[in-house]
Write an enzyme that holds these catalytic residues in place. Structure first.
Site, short mmCIF file in Angstrom:
data_model
loop_
_atom_site.label_atom_id
_atom_site.label_comp_id
_atom_site.label_asym_id
_atom_site.label_seq_id
_atom_site.Cartn_x
_atom_site.Cartn_y
_atom_site.Cartn_z
N PHE A 195 0.84 -1.20 0.00
CA PHE A 195 0.00 0.00 0.00
C PHE A 195 0.87 1.24 0.00
CE2 PHE A 195 -2.57 3.26 2.33
CZ PHE A 195 -3.56 3.41 1.36
N GLY A 196 0.58 2.14 -0.94
CA GLY A 196 1.26 3.43 -1.00
C GLY A 196 0.28 4.55 -0.75
N TYR A 197 0.69 5.54 0.05
CA TYR A 197 -0.18 6.67 0.38
C TYR A 197 0.48 8.02 0.12
CZ TYR A 197 2.71 6.57 4.55
OH TYR A 197 3.78 6.55 5.40
N GLY A 198 1.77 7.99 -0.21
CA GLY A 198 2.53 9.21 -0.52
C GLY A 198 3.28 8.98 -1.80
N SER A 199 4.56 9.31 -1.81
CA SER A 199 5.35 9.22 -3.04
C SER A 199 5.41 7.81 -3.61
CB SER A 199 6.77 9.74 -2.82
OG SER A 199 7.45 8.95 -1.87
N GLU B 17 11.85 2.67 3.67
CA GLU B 17 10.92 3.14 4.69
C GLU B 17 11.41 3.02 6.14
OE1 GLU B 17 8.20 4.73 3.74
OE2 GLU B 17 8.53 4.25 1.63
#
Length: 179
Positions: free
Chosen positions: A7-11, A84
């Site tokens: 899951f990606g929520y930013g860059s 991350e």
């Protein structure tokens, strides 16, 4: 073997950095996108920290789910951990997502560690704008990071009203559009 999703929520949404088989917009419940991580390398310094995105408790977050092939699972996980978990302000979790096509999947997700010394959540729009507006780090000015994030989200059809309010407040601080 279970499917491997990220899951990606930013860059990560527009710059994943790993190969994937499928890309679907998704919603994560129980967490929200937030400028809640004090950055003193990429978007600030220890003397003048900036703010970057993290997933903080509460609400929900629209983002992107990436399905990664079994052949690329280990390499992708290694890459994500290097990207991350540099300062360990994020915690790796396997959380359920609802994909826009209705499927429910579990995805590797990085949420902020509220006990970490870089946690900077709970700021108002005005406080966030002042912190961001004053910060510059190795990767450039903090306001550029936030404005680019909002622009990318809009291009993807994702609205983040709180982040948009921060960008508007930064514009006021910089005198943009003010007569």
């Amino acid at each position: 073997m279970d499917e491997f999703w990220v899951f990606g929520y930013g860059s990560l949404m527009w710059n994943p950095g790993f190969p994937f088989e499928e890309r679907v917009q998704a919603r994560l419940m129980g967490y929200r996108r937030s400028l809640c991580v004090r950055s003193w390398v990429h978007r600030g310094t220890e003397q003048q920290p900036g703010l970057v995105l993290g997933l903080d408790r509460g609400g929900s977050c629209r983002g992107v789910a990436f399905k990664v092939s079994d052949a690329n699972r280990d390499e992708t996980l290694d890459y994500l951990r290097q990207r991350e978990l540099v300062t360990h302000v994020y915690i790796e979790r396997l959380l359920p997502l609802k994909l826009d096509d209705g499927r429910i999947v579990k995805a590797v997700t990085y949420v902020v560690d509220r006990a970490h010394h870089q946690y900077g959540g709970g700021v108002t729009v005005g406080e966030a704008a002042r912190i961001v507006n004053a910060a510059v780090g190795q990767s450039g000015p903090n306001p550029v990071y936030v404005a680019n994030t909002v622009a990318h989200l809009r291009e993807m059809g994702i609205r983040d009203h709180w982040l948009e309010a921060v960008v508007a407040e930064i514009a006021k601080l910089e005198g943009v559009g003010v007569e």
